[in-house]
Design an enzyme around this catalytic site. Structure first.
Site, mmCIF file in Angstrom:
data_model
loop_
_atom_site.group_PDB
_atom_site.id
_atom_site.type_symbol
_atom_site.label_atom_id
_atom_site.label_comp_id
_atom_site.label_asym_id
_atom_site.label_seq_id
_atom_site.Cartn_x
_atom_site.Cartn_y
_atom_site.Cartn_z
ATOM 1 N N TYR A 63 2.367 -7.345 16.454
ATOM 2 C CA TYR A 63 2.857 -6.295 15.549
ATOM 3 C C TYR A 63 3.437 -5.134 16.354
ATOM 4 O O TYR A 63 4.540 -4.641 16.065
ATOM 5 C CB TYR A 63 1.670 -5.845 14.702
ATOM 6 N N LYS A 103 7.201 -3.579 16.427
ATOM 7 C CA LYS A 103 7.479 -2.173 16.077
ATOM 8 C C LYS A 103 8.191 -1.460 17.229
ATOM 9 O O LYS A 103 9.110 -0.672 16.998
ATOM 10 C CB LYS A 103 6.180 -1.440 15.698
ATOM 11 N N ARG A 118 6.833 -10.289 -4.827
ATOM 12 C CA ARG A 118 5.886 -10.537 -5.937
ATOM 13 C C ARG A 118 5.817 -9.275 -6.783
ATOM 14 O O ARG A 118 6.200 -8.196 -6.329
ATOM 15 C CB ARG A 118 4.496 -10.865 -5.394
ATOM 16 N N GLN A 159 0.827 -1.221 0.000
ATOM 17 C CA GLN A 159 0.000 0.000 0.000
ATOM 18 C C GLN A 159 0.860 1.270 0.000
ATOM 19 O O GLN A 159 0.636 2.174 -0.789
ATOM 20 C CB GLN A 159 -0.917 -0.007 1.237
ATOM 21 N N ASP A 185 10.237 -6.459 -4.387
ATOM 22 C CA ASP A 185 9.238 -7.121 -3.543
ATOM 23 C C ASP A 185 9.363 -8.616 -3.789
ATOM 24 O O ASP A 185 10.095 -9.037 -4.697
ATOM 25 C CB ASP A 185 7.816 -6.621 -3.903
#
Ligand code: AKB
Length: 317
Positions: free
Chosen positions: A143, A147, A37, A13, A35
């Protein structure tokens, strides 16, 4: 001569729009997208692309040497909701990629790097309103733990080895070019797609879950401005708080109804509600404003107007 930049996680994104913005600024050939993909056609056709796994240090080093890379933006990560399902994969991806780029910088193979942190570094014991830059953190998600640890490593590599690492605690990001995947704030993107396609949306958060959010153009400008700023001015080498707007699912539904009066919203909160409940409602970003002149341009209604216009165009193609 313009420097060469490598984007890791360029098809996601943020990565997609960041790559396109940097290519406009520095020239297409100077910004290498990578990346695991391939991405959308605009990204793939506008400049160099490498299939690259950012957890593989040797492959990364080879790409850095081959393209004579000076700057890396590490945008590959597993977001909050997916990380709850795959804790060790999340830890491995989010931490190993960061160590790889920090070590490349420590060894003098790149000059500067950007790494994204998140409002997820905060937890249930953090002050919810106008959350300060420095405060109780205690993240309660996989997550958020990755972080917060990452922020400490950025700070440590800067202090100990002089690594020029820069970082922002992104709020939920709203964009139309590439959909997010696996986050708790993803509803604020899905809702626009569903509003235009079906005039209704079932939200996985409660009506009054107010979270910090930002339109992608603001996030890209902030990222580039932070990277361009004089390192001497930067008092934060963990990660900067960054704010733009705060809203709840009920607020965004009302904003959409100004354009689509019959739009209907239902609520079926799931496991992501607990994640949202642990995060701040609004952010004090005065340090970013003071150190490098941060100022947002998009509020909720401007975001809604822009999102609906771009998605309508995209759907008509
Ligand atoms: C997520 O929801 O996981 C992300 C974030 C706030 O970092 N958008």
């Amino acid at each position: 001569m313009a420097k060469t930049i490598l984007i890791l996680g360029a098809c996601g994104q943020i990565g997609t729009e960041l790559t396109l913005a940097l290519r406009q600024m520095h020239g297409n050939e100077k910004v290498v997208a990578s990346d695991i993909r391939e991405g959308g056609s605009e990204l793939m056709e506008s400049g160099p692309f490498e299939l690259l796994d950012a957890t593989d240090y040797n492959a990364l080093e080879e790409a850095v040497m081959h393209y004579e890379v000076e700057e890396i933006y590490l945008m590959a990560a597993m977001l909050s909701a997916t990380s709850e399902k795959f804790p060790s994969r999340a830890w491995n991806l989010n931490m190993n990629t960061l160590f790889n780029v920090l070590n490349l910088a420590k060894e003098g193979k790149i000059e500067k790097l950007f790494w994204p942190s998140s409002i997820a570094v905060f937890g249930p014991n953090t002050p919810k309103e106008q959350t300060p830059q420095s405060t109780v953190m205690e993240p309660s998600t996989v997550y958020g733990i990755s972080k917060q640890s990452g922020e400490r490593w950025c700070w440590y590599y800067n202090r100990k080895y002089g690594v020029d690492v820069r970082s922002i605690r992104y709020p939920g990001l709203i964009s139309w070019k590439t959909q997010p995947g696996g986050g708790t704030t993803d509803y604020a993107v899905e809702i626009y797609h569903e509003a235009l396609a079906h005039n209704r949306y079932t939200c996985f958060l409660k009506a009054d879950s107010r979270l910090p959010m930002m339109y992608m153009d603001d996030a890209i400008r902030a990222t580039i401005d932070l990277m361009k700023s004089d390192g001497e001015q930067l008092s934060i080498r963990s990660s900067y708080n960054l704010g733009a707007m705060s809203f709840s699912p009920a607020d965004i539904a009302k904003s959409i109804q100004k354009h689509l009066p019959d739009f209907q919203m239902n609520y079926e909160p799931d496991f992501r509600q607990e994640i949202a409940d642990s995060w701040p409602s609004s952010i004090d970003d005065s340090q970013a404003r003071e150190d490098w002149g941060w100022e947002p341009e998009f509020d909720l209604d401007k975001t809604t107007e822009t999102m609906l216009a771009h998605l309508r165009e995209q759907m008509a193609k």
